[in-house]
Design an enzyme around this catalytic site. Structure first.
Site, PDB file in Angstrom:
ATOM      1  N   ASP A 291      -4.185 -14.046   7.106  1.00 55.83           N
ATOM      2  CA  ASP A 291      -4.734 -15.094   7.967  1.00 55.83           C
ATOM      3  C   ASP A 291      -4.549 -14.670   9.422  1.00 55.83           C
ATOM      4  O   ASP A 291      -4.098 -13.537   9.711  1.00 55.83           O
ATOM      5  CB  ASP A 291      -4.147 -16.474   7.640  1.00 55.83           C
ATOM      6  CG  ASP A 291      -2.716 -16.653   8.143  1.00 55.83           C
ATOM      7  OD1 ASP A 291      -2.118 -15.692   8.662  1.00 55.83           O
ATOM      8  OD2 ASP A 291      -2.191 -17.777   8.000  1.00 55.83           O
TER       9      ASP A 291
ATOM     10  N   CYS B 241       0.615 -13.599   5.795  1.00 52.19           N
ATOM     11  CA  CYS B 241       0.369 -14.753   6.658  1.00 52.19           C
ATOM     12  C   CYS B 241       1.596 -14.902   7.558  1.00 52.19           C
ATOM     13  O   CYS B 241       2.349 -13.940   7.723  1.00 52.19           O
ATOM     14  CB  CYS B 241       0.041 -16.013   5.849  1.00 52.19           C
ATOM     15  SG  CYS B 241       1.374 -16.681   4.843  1.00 52.19           S
TER      16      CYS B 241
ATOM     17  N   THR C 107       4.423 -16.701   7.204  1.00 53.48           N
ATOM     18  CA  THR C 107       5.664 -16.604   6.440  1.00 53.48           C
ATOM     19  C   THR C 107       5.526 -15.793   5.152  1.00 53.48           C
ATOM     20  O   THR C 107       6.534 -15.418   4.553  1.00 53.48           O
ATOM     21  CB  THR C 107       6.131 -18.011   6.014  1.00 53.48           C
ATOM     22  OG1 THR C 107       5.073 -18.601   5.241  1.00 53.48           O
ATOM     23  CG2 THR C 107       6.443 -18.881   7.218  1.00 53.48           C
ATOM     24  N   GLY C 108       4.306 -15.618   4.685  1.00 50.80           N
ATOM     25  CA  GLY C 108       4.057 -15.025   3.366  1.00 50.80           C
ATOM     26  C   GLY C 108       4.094 -16.063   2.265  1.00 50.80           C
ATOM     27  O   GLY C 108       3.733 -15.767   1.118  1.00 50.80           O
ATOM     28  N   VAL C 109       4.519 -17.272   2.608  1.00 52.51           N
ATOM     29  CA  VAL C 109       4.729 -18.295   1.581  1.00 52.51           C
ATOM     30  C   VAL C 109       3.406 -18.934   1.133  1.00 52.51           C
ATOM     31  O   VAL C 109       3.081 -18.955  -0.059  1.00 52.51           O
ATOM     32  CB  VAL C 109       5.713 -19.379   2.085  1.00 52.51           C
ATOM     33  CG1 VAL C 109       5.793 -20.535   1.098  1.00 52.51           C
ATOM     34  CG2 VAL C 109       7.092 -18.778   2.293  1.00 52.51           C
ATOM     35  N   GLY C 110       2.658 -19.464   2.103  1.00 53.67           N
ATOM     36  CA  GLY C 110       1.419 -20.158   1.737  1.00 53.67           C
ATOM     37  C   GLY C 110       0.460 -19.246   0.999  1.00 53.67           C
ATOM     38  O   GLY C 110      -0.150 -19.635  -0.014  1.00 53.67           O
TER      39      GLY C 110
ATOM     40  N   HIS D 124      10.707  -5.740 -12.978  1.00 57.67           N
ATOM     41  CA  HIS D 124      11.009  -6.808 -13.933  1.00 57.67           C
ATOM     42  C   HIS D 124       9.885  -7.826 -14.117  1.00 57.67           C
ATOM     43  O   HIS D 124       9.766  -8.424 -15.178  1.00 57.67           O
ATOM     44  CB  HIS D 124      12.269  -7.569 -13.496  1.00 57.67           C
ATOM     45  CG  HIS D 124      13.522  -6.747 -13.622  1.00 57.67           C
ATOM     46  ND1 HIS D 124      14.784  -7.261 -13.400  1.00 57.67           N
ATOM     47  CD2 HIS D 124      13.710  -5.438 -13.946  1.00 57.67           C
ATOM     48  CE1 HIS D 124      15.692  -6.324 -13.583  1.00 57.67           C
ATOM     49  NE2 HIS D 124      15.070  -5.199 -13.906  1.00 57.67           N
TER      50      HIS D 124
ATOM     51  N   ARG E 134       5.632 -13.323  10.745  1.00 58.34           N
ATOM     52  CA  ARG E 134       6.589 -13.966  11.633  1.00 58.34           C
ATOM     53  C   ARG E 134       8.014 -13.833  11.095  1.00 58.34           C
ATOM     54  O   ARG E 134       8.953 -14.387  11.680  1.00 58.34           O
ATOM     55  CB  ARG E 134       6.222 -15.444  11.813  1.00 58.34           C
ATOM     56  CG  ARG E 134       4.889 -15.643  12.533  1.00 58.34           C
ATOM     57  CD  ARG E 134       4.420 -17.078  12.506  1.00 58.34           C
ATOM     58  NE  ARG E 134       3.146 -17.235  13.218  1.00 58.34           N
ATOM     59  CZ  ARG E 134       2.293 -18.232  13.030  1.00 58.34           C
ATOM     60  NH1 ARG E 134       2.564 -19.184  12.145  1.00 58.34           N
ATOM     61  NH2 ARG E 134       1.167 -18.298  13.700  1.00 58.34           N
TER      62      ARG E 134
ATOM     63  N   ARG F 222      12.102  -5.938 -22.570  1.00 57.26           N
ATOM     64  CA  ARG F 222      12.453  -7.356 -22.543  1.00 57.26           C
ATOM     65  C   ARG F 222      11.728  -8.082 -21.408  1.00 57.26           C
ATOM     66  O   ARG F 222      11.455  -9.280 -21.506  1.00 57.26           O
ATOM     67  CB  ARG F 222      13.963  -7.543 -22.427  1.00 57.26           C
ATOM     68  CG  ARG F 222      14.559  -7.146 -21.089  1.00 57.26           C
ATOM     69  CD  ARG F 222      16.084  -7.222 -21.110  1.00 57.26           C
ATOM     70  NE  ARG F 222      16.676  -7.118 -19.779  1.00 57.26           N
ATOM     71  CZ  ARG F 222      16.862  -5.960 -19.129  1.00 57.26           C
ATOM     72  NH1 ARG F 222      16.476  -4.817 -19.675  1.00 57.26           N
ATOM     73  NH2 ARG F 222      17.439  -5.941 -17.938  1.00 57.26           N
ATOM     74  N   HIS F 223      11.400  -7.336 -20.371  1.00 59.98           N
ATOM     75  CA  HIS F 223      10.705  -7.958 -19.242  1.00 59.98           C
ATOM     76  C   HIS F 223       9.262  -8.300 -19.601  1.00 59.98           C
ATOM     77  O   HIS F 223       8.706  -9.286 -19.117  1.00 59.98           O
ATOM     78  CB  HIS F 223      10.757  -7.042 -18.024  1.00 59.98           C
ATOM     79  CG  HIS F 223      12.148  -6.688 -17.606  1.00 59.98           C
ATOM     80  ND1 HIS F 223      13.052  -7.645 -17.195  1.00 59.98           N
ATOM     81  CD2 HIS F 223      12.806  -5.502 -17.587  1.00 59.98           C
ATOM     82  CE1 HIS F 223      14.207  -7.056 -16.912  1.00 59.98           C
ATOM     83  NE2 HIS F 223      14.086  -5.765 -17.156  1.00 59.98           N
TER      84      HIS F 223
ATOM     85  N   ARG G 110       9.070 -11.650 -21.160  1.00 59.69           N
ATOM     86  CA  ARG G 110       9.191 -12.749 -20.182  1.00 59.69           C
ATOM     87  C   ARG G 110       7.895 -12.937 -19.399  1.00 59.69           C
ATOM     88  O   ARG G 110       7.493 -14.069 -19.124  1.00 59.69           O
ATOM     89  CB  ARG G 110      10.373 -12.476 -19.251  1.00 59.69           C
ATOM     90  CG  ARG G 110      11.694 -12.582 -19.989  1.00 59.69           C
ATOM     91  CD  ARG G 110      12.859 -11.987 -19.250  1.00 59.69           C
ATOM     92  NE  ARG G 110      14.053 -12.026 -20.087  1.00 59.69           N
ATOM     93  CZ  ARG G 110      15.103 -11.236 -19.908  1.00 59.69           C
ATOM     94  NH1 ARG G 110      15.121 -10.355 -18.918  1.00 59.69           N
ATOM     95  NH2 ARG G 110      16.144 -11.316 -20.711  1.00 59.69           N
TER      96      ARG G 110
END
Ligand code: RB5
Length: 148
Positions: free
Chosen positions: A7, A64, A66-69, A97, A108, A131-132, A135
């Site tokens: 973004d 972006c 934070t990388g979160v959205g 994993h 930021r 095993r990963h 999952r």
């Protein structure tokens, strides 16, 4: 082929990482955004995530503030395992994993040199399976609406 997108908060970092990858001989497809004008992160998340989910691109990088959205948005696409990382250890383990297929970072949060270290670790690491894999298969069942 690595799909890359961002973004408006992360255009400069995207350009730097794109140049970095291309200098290593890694082909990049840039899904934007391309300037400083406000650009909603779900749009580039959707473009990159779909390119990875369809196999058009092997893996993706999304940036972006934070990388979160952008990671939340990318994870709405079936088959995407996007991770938001601000240090190399989690990025590496997310490949080994969790078979992560999109790396998200915050412009930021991390500087360009740390972002390159995180990207290098992520690109170099391989999924361990075993095993990963079981999952990761459970994650796909959640995606299919199953209650575990
Ligand atoms: C844009 O201001 C900002 O909200 C965005 O880049 C990102 O941090 C959202 O998660």
């Amino acid at each position: 082929m690595i799909a890359i997108g961002c973004d408006h908060a992360a255009t400069a970092l995207k350009e730097e990482l794109k140049d970095y990858l291309e200098a290593k001989g890694i082909p990049v497809r840039d899904f934007g955004t391309y300037g400083e004008a406000k650009a909603d992160y779900p749009v580039s998340a959707s473009k990159v995530a779909r390119a990875v989910a369809t196999g058009e691109c092997e893996r993706g990088v999304l940036l972006c503030g934070t990388g979160v959205g952008i990671s939340i948005a990318a994870n709405k696409v079936r088959g995407i395992r996007a991770v938001c990382c601000s240090e190399p250890f989690s990025a590496k383990l997310s490949r080994m994993h969790n078979d992560s297929n999109i790396l998200c970072m915050g412009a930021r949060v991390v500087g360009p040199e740390l972002a390159k270290m995180i990207l290098d670790e992520w690109l170099a690491a391989a999924f361990e399976g075993g095993r990963h894999a079981a999952r990761v298969a459970l994650i796909a069942r959640i995606e299919n609406g199953e209650a575990l």
